[in-house]
Design an enzyme around this catalytic site. Structure first.
Site, PDB file in Angstrom:
ATOM      1  N   SER A 143       0.814  -1.214   0.000  1.00  0.00           N
ATOM      2  CA  SER A 143       0.000   0.000   0.000  1.00  0.00           C
ATOM      3  C   SER A 143       0.848   1.266   0.000  1.00  0.00           C
ATOM      4  O   SER A 143       0.322   2.366  -0.187  1.00  0.00           O
ATOM      5  CB  SER A 143      -0.937  -0.001   1.219  1.00  0.00           C
ATOM      6  OG  SER A 143      -1.989  -0.921   1.039  1.00  0.00           O
ATOM      7  N   TYR A 155      12.014   0.588  -3.096  1.00  0.00           N
ATOM      8  CA  TYR A 155      11.089  -0.488  -2.714  1.00  0.00           C
ATOM      9  C   TYR A 155       9.768  -0.340  -3.466  1.00  0.00           C
ATOM     10  O   TYR A 155       9.244  -1.308  -4.036  1.00  0.00           O
ATOM     11  CB  TYR A 155      10.859  -0.453  -1.208  1.00  0.00           C
ATOM     12  CG  TYR A 155       9.829  -1.431  -0.709  1.00  0.00           C
ATOM     13  CD1 TYR A 155      10.076  -2.801  -0.729  1.00  0.00           C
ATOM     14  CD2 TYR A 155       8.604  -0.994  -0.209  1.00  0.00           C
ATOM     15  CE1 TYR A 155       9.133  -3.713  -0.272  1.00  0.00           C
ATOM     16  CE2 TYR A 155       7.657  -1.888   0.254  1.00  0.00           C
ATOM     17  CZ  TYR A 155       7.920  -3.244   0.225  1.00  0.00           C
ATOM     18  OH  TYR A 155       6.987  -4.133   0.678  1.00  0.00           O
ATOM     19  N   LYS A 159       7.601  -2.874  -6.285  1.00  0.00           N
ATOM     20  CA  LYS A 159       6.218  -3.328  -6.133  1.00  0.00           C
ATOM     21  C   LYS A 159       5.324  -2.782  -7.249  1.00  0.00           C
ATOM     22  O   LYS A 159       4.330  -3.420  -7.623  1.00  0.00           O
ATOM     23  CB  LYS A 159       5.687  -2.934  -4.760  1.00  0.00           C
ATOM     24  CG  LYS A 159       6.416  -3.631  -3.613  1.00  0.00           C
ATOM     25  CD  LYS A 159       6.400  -5.153  -3.755  1.00  0.00           C
ATOM     26  CE  LYS A 159       7.002  -5.849  -2.546  1.00  0.00           C
ATOM     27  NZ  LYS A 159       6.933  -7.328  -2.656  1.00  0.00           N
ATOM     28  N   THR A 190       5.009  -7.473  12.119  1.00  0.00           N
ATOM     29  CA  THR A 190       5.962  -8.566  11.973  1.00  0.00           C
ATOM     30  C   THR A 190       7.309  -8.128  12.533  1.00  0.00           C
ATOM     31  O   THR A 190       7.562  -6.941  12.753  1.00  0.00           O
ATOM     32  CB  THR A 190       6.161  -8.955  10.490  1.00  0.00           C
ATOM     33  OG1 THR A 190       6.754  -7.849   9.796  1.00  0.00           O
ATOM     34  CG2 THR A 190       4.851  -9.333   9.834  1.00  0.00           C
TER      35      THR A 190
END
Length: 247
Positions: A143, A155, A159, A190
């Protein structure tokens, strides 16, 4: 129709921990035979396998560096050797290097694009070769693509490529009645997400959610189990944001 996966074989890349582990465990709970892929952490991978077996599921672990095409080829060959086929692929393996543009290196670029882009693309290529009719592929985006965060440019670029693979490959896979979709998680609780983030930063991200919290791994896995089910047979080429209203 139900969402049981009895008799199905699922390969989840990067599934020794975090979101990948939650996905693998849910698929196993629904009856799929699951391949736990790991790059370096064999101990964690075999912990996932043993946990699945204790819950009466079936799983094996296979090592492969997803940034290496020869490793991807071997991963699929070993999966088919062990279970005879492959029905589900979740391209979960990924990495994130966040740096300002001025500090980014060629090595950073090659590492991140190697795993996130090359790995996903060539895993899809192998899926086209081996996957059964009416198979399911789910890729992982982010997102972050809907935001503008300093240091995330590289990054986010990886994506963005993943989302375009997902869209453009849908009709190539359609001839075999295979669906291919992507999900775009927001912040998820995480070990990797929490590294290097202050309490203040995490609290700020919680406030960006409609529900005032960070996502949990099962929030993501729940959507993937839908996308690999029979109920999702008319959903393909799509990216679904799974982020609790983060964006």
């Amino acid at each position: 129709m139900n969402n049981r996966l009895d008799g199905k074989v699922a390969l989840v890349t990067g599934s020794s921990r975090g979101i990948g582990r939650a996905i693998a465990e849910q698929l196993a709970d629904l009856g799929a035979k699951v391949v736990i892929n790991y790059s370096g952490s064999s101990q964690k991978a075999y912990e996932v396998v043993e946990g699945i077996k204790k819950n009466d599921g079936e799983a094996i672990a296979i090592q492969a560096d997803i940034s290496q095409v020869t490793h991807i080829v071997n991963l699929f060959e070993e999966t088919v050797k062990a279970y005879g086929k492959i029905d589900i692929l979740v391209n979960n393996a990924g990495m994130m290097i966040n740096k300002p543009l001025a500090e980014a290196t060629e090595e950073d670029f090659d590492k991140q694009f190697g795993v996130n882009v090359k790995g996903t693309y060539f895993a899809c290529q192998q899926a086209l070769k081996y996957m059964e009719i009416k198979g399911r592929i789910v890729n992982i985006s982010t997102s972050v693509l809907g935001q503008m965060f300093p240091t995330y440019s590289m990054y986010a670029g990886t994506k963005g490529a993943v989302e375009q693979f997902t869209r453009q490959l849908a009709k190539e896979f359609g001839s075999k009645q295979i669906t291919i979709n992507a999900i775009a998680p927001g912040p998820v609780n995480t070990e990797l997400f929490n590294v290097g983030k202050s309490e203040q930063q995490i609290e700020g991200m919680k406030k960006m959610s409609a529900f005032g919290r960070i996502g949990e791994t099962d929030d993501i896995a729940n959507v993937i189990t839908f996308l690999v089910s029979e109920q999702a047979q008319w959903v393909t080429g799509q990216t679904i944001r799974v982020n609790g209203g983060f964006i």
